[in-house]
Design an enzyme around this catalytic site. Sequence first.
Site: not given
Lengths: 387, 387, 370, 370
Positions: B167, B251, B132-135, B371
């Site tokens: 990951s 997730e 997964q490539g989000y951040s 948060e």
Amino acid sequence: MPDRLEDFRKEIAEWIAENLPDALRGQPRNEDTICWGGRKWEFRSQAQKDWLERCHARGLTCPRWPVEYGGGGLSRNEEKILRDEMDRAGAPSPLDSFGIWMLGPALLQFGTPEQKAEHLPEITAGRIRWCQGYSEPGAGSDLANVQTRAEDMGDHWLVNGQKIWTSYADKADKIFALVRTDRDAPKHLGISFMLIDMETPGVSTRPIRLISGASPFCETFFDNVKVPKEGAIVGEMNRGWDVAKYLLTHEREMIGGGSGGLTSGATLSEMIGDMDMVAGADPVIRAQAMELEVDSLAFCLTMERYKDMAESGAGVGHASAMLKYYGTELNKRRQEIIMSTRGSEALDWGEGLAAPWLRSKANSIEGGTSEVMLDIVSKRVLELPSK
Amino acid sequence: MPDRLEDFRKEIAEWIAENLPDALRGQPRNEDTICWGGRKWEFRSQAQKDWLERCHARGLTCPRWPVEYGGGGLSRNEEKILRDEMDRAGAPSPLDSFGIWMLGPALLQFGTPEQKAEHLPEITAGRIRWCQGYSEPGAGSDLANVQTRAEDMGDHWLVNGQKIWTSYADKADKIFALVRTDRDAPKHLGISFMLIDMETPGVSTRPIRLISGASPFCETFFDNVKVPKEGAIVGEMNRGWDVAKYLLTHEREMIGGGSGGLTSGATLSEMIGDMDMVAGADPVIRAQAMELEVDSLAFCLTMERYKDMAESGAGVGHASAMLKYYGTELNKRRQEIIMSTRGSEALDWGEGLAAPWLRSKANSIEGGTSEVMLDIVSKRVLELPSK
Amino acid sequence: MERLVDTEDEGMLRDAARGFLDENAPVSAFRTNRDAGRAFDPGLWREMAQMGWAGVLIGEDHGGADMGHRAAGILAEEMGRTLAASPFLSSAVIAASTMRVAGSDRLSQIAEGTALYALAVDEGPKHAPDLTAMEARPEGNGFRLSGRKVFVADGASADRVLVLARSGEGEEGLTLFDIDTARAGLAHTAADSIDARDFATLDFENVEATGEDVVGEVGGGLAALAPGLRAGQAALAAELSGLTAGISAMTLGYLKERKQFDRTIGSFQALQHRAAHLFAEIEVTASAVAHAGRVLDHEPERAQLAVSLAKARATQTAKLAVMEGVQMHGGIGMTDDYDAGFFMKRARVGAEWLGDYGHHAAIVAAMRGL
Amino acid sequence: MERLVDTEDEGMLRDAARGFLDENAPVSAFRTNRDAGRAFDPGLWREMAQMGWAGVLIGEDHGGADMGHRAAGILAEEMGRTLAASPFLSSAVIAASTMRVAGSDRLSQIAEGTALYALAVDEGPKHAPDLTAMEARPEGNGFRLSGRKVFVADGASADRVLVLARSGEGEEGLTLFDIDTARAGLAHTAADSIDARDFATLDFENVEATGEDVVGEVGGGLAALAPGLRAGQAALAAELSGLTAGISAMTLGYLKERKQFDRTIGSFQALQHRAAHLFAEIEVTASAVAHAGRVLDHEPERAQLAVSLAKARATQTAKLAVMEGVQMHGGIGMTDDYDAGFFMKRARVGAEWLGDYGHHAAIVAAMRGL
């Protein structure tokens, strides 16, 4: 130490020895012994009256105020010596009042010569007792949201509105209040700092009962109250916020320093008794009491360090908001621990533990809430951005 | 229970008894036993390979997916029975993958028939491993601030940028990534959900070392990567945010449920040993451990209650953010207590306590920070106002 | 075992209880009682009894509704929400559970709401049944009871009192008695309790107790008391959970309504995060409370862990909720005219009664091998 | 006693130390040491010694600078700020303070920085000098030492070790020895410490100790150790206070710089309030740390309360600061490439070394009558 100061110490020590009535020596400071003064004041004893009059004559009710208003004209160092010697002799404060703590400093900073001449001598002599009218039901933390309004009627202001949390309003002679004199100006502007006699028709008060029981707080109502214009406003018209801001610092220091009660009075171990006997071997209460003791001692040292910083000229600035925050939260913890250590015994009003426990909950609200203090620290001390 | 479900239970129990290799029964679940699949996968044992193939043939790697893509076509109730019986037999999951957990559900919801036909069978068979490539370095909690951009070059997209926290990117065959396809659109718009083969020239990865040591996380770099347009984007162009939002829920549930490790594995008393022996009579550690145990048990019951709520059809909605928040904070407390109970002994890497302690600090960051979870609860559950 | 969510029947019971209490025992009714110096309203209790609440844990053969402990917890939760004061915990939960196991013939009076019971256990500032020192001196076929019991809930208004006394050495030396409060030598002193309810000190001076007054076995006092104590602890946890819901709803309402600095104060993120954290604690506690009721209903002999867990959690969460409630209300929350203080005072009493946080957390830790 | 604020001399010392460390031992230097598997940089230590740091607590007659404990604390604070690793605490503080009271002739070597000392006290996972079991068996005019010491700071690199051993029963049965680490029968095993510093296990097997090796009196080991232990605890508290300042400055910088949701994250009120609370804790701890140094300088015999207060506070505040630091940095703070983790690991080691929070809080409580 310069000779001049040493001389002063000797002189003041002698004066105290001669003038302090024996009956007042080493008394505990509480509602029964404090002298508030004012028109309605009834002295607790002849000694209390004598002590006030003698101190006033010597300028010691307001030692640093100018002599012309009944003050002592002392320097900072002389005042410190005076306090030392008073403490040493076990002498009570001759006079406490919101006039001394708050209105006086405001007048000295912002007042006209006429205002000073009219009010300051009455304060130093203890003849007029003042109360403070800032908060309103809709203006708590957001003090600038004042709704009590004063309309300009030519020769007088017509005041209408309600104040809350006015300590001892029912016992005071006069009130210094924030009132809105310009309804169109933005919030912080359009507010004036006004002096009002509590005997003016239309002024009434109602005591506030707290969750902890009776309290000195009142609600104060203004119903078409006519205030003569002459000398009514301190500082510039519509700039009362500047005066209030100046005084808030004074109030904060009073509450921050006073409410903790950590250095004076009973220690925690005296308050909760033998932990083994009372709470058994409960590690939860024991751990909480240990942590409180650690934090309390370190906080006492911090008050000392901040005083050292202030005296060394480094200044503490807005960081004093931290003291207010930490000291009041600490006191709440302390009261919680006393209550849980003393168990069911503490649940009876008659034991005298529940009232201070409940009262302590206000510590982090009055004089600026903990949330406001944290805002001040984050914005003014840590300089965290606003967006 | 209807007869049909009882029949299914019998049938599946028999199937497991016949097909599950003995070597896999009751194995602990960890990096050495998990089967991730993919082009580069090397099976740990013949048994692992057999189990995957047999399960795949029976549609049990993705039990609820349609049969046409290699799924099992099971109903919700059947899947629950399957899971029960697998647990009862001590059977490991035949295949784990981000394809199963994330891309699959996204394709089933948003994919074209061609995309489903191309990718889903590869996932169910364990032939292609996805990451997964989000951040991105500048897009952590603010995931919509994607800067990796894909330029339209006619027949292909030209992708440039950097992803972080991918990951197992170094072990994956393909990546599903959020990329910016419209630089002028407002933040949440202009993002597309794109499928990229990791073997395309210009894609490279670098493992991330954490404060706790080696980790499965990587940085992934895209340097003039050409992605053929055909089937590259899932869902509508520039509406990748909708796909991502849909998957974030998945997730969150994974991390919230998995990270606590409170019901499974060692109990606190096993982890810290005999408190009297190790930490002596320290009431602070003892109180913390007691409090943790109380909160942990109650949290386990809460996960159970929320499952009951979900199953009873009441739904839990955004309140699941509370589970993520509470579970991860609890795990951090647990690790802190283990460290302090075990004292200096735990300070040696070799004891194996420090790494999980340090790793736990990421629990409240990954998958949405504490948060962000508190923001979600206050706005969506408590409906507190935004101004 | 049923799930941790309300069953359909329980949902209906909850709705009915809430409707009744909002109508007949809102917080303003508690204020009225307090100002009148009345610990509870007997008329309200009669109505509760008519609805079957007094017999919620009593079998149908004794005229009870036999709804079980989770149902009793739901009633306690709803009473906690509006601070409804009644003899419910002392009589309908503690006494009823004790007497049911002991097979008493007074159960039907409890179910009717006509017999008011109190439980007299503690002798010091902390709950500690095993430290009981009150003397039960054998005399003839019976005993003479002498000593002092403190923090006795409903002790001034009860007709009968369950009292634990020492008839011998050690844990096997305690006996539970069921005594008429009018008996000679028994005097009570009402406490001025901060929650304005009935707590009393009971002084026993050579009070006569016959063999018939013994509940369970002589020397089996702790065992005889256990069902009632556990049931009471669970129901008190439920009451505190309801109290927490009550003050929190009030606080959330205030956060959404009060304006300062031209903003609703509920829009300040620092308060939002604290409110969200409180929500999390409330949810976690709600699970423990529901679970305790379920276990009492289905595996009563294994209920101590679940009950102590619920009481410990409910105590802490209520404390957090009332502290945040008063702080977030600011000055108004400190006034007696406002209701927030009532919740704070009752939470403190509930924290101590039947075992404080440390008492129950220690039980949980011990049972979990810590 | 001087005030709790820095004197002019102390201010100059602090500025000089900060300048030197920022230049010669920034956090990146710690990373270099760690990656090289080196617990500290001997060259840096020589320079520190040349500046008089190794002799900060040693009289001028032995070549020391004799600046006192508050000055030592200021140096430790500054070293903590950049995680500068050195034998300062073990040699220049603990050993120097012990030997000075005992009147050792090795003081001048310590002041020169050439004698490296370690302190071997603990034998279990928690600091507990009075539980010492290591055997000091009388033999001839001396003793034979046998047993294991754990968590010995600088134990692998020290030339000499101060070791506490049992020569008799009870608290009066402990003796402190000053032993050459090259002596036969003494072996060390370096730990793989999370803070990448030198901690070792020392195994003693019939190690010879003569009467000359005894520090203080036979049987007076606890008394002989006390000055060094207290000085070390105070300096470690100061180091932790500096470490706290270091990570907090890093965190505040990040809060002012990092943008998310089109805002600087430091503008989020929930983070602001947490940062402000941390500031309060830092200030309160700073007072306790300064005070401990002052009391050690002026009333050393009454210093235990002040020292334990400082160590307890510094431990807790450092823990809060590193946890907030990592959390507020988000993912980046979790990476080894970033420095935040170094602070977290050292804070954990500092929390345990020379007594953890509970150890010192218990001393404070006992001395305050709790």
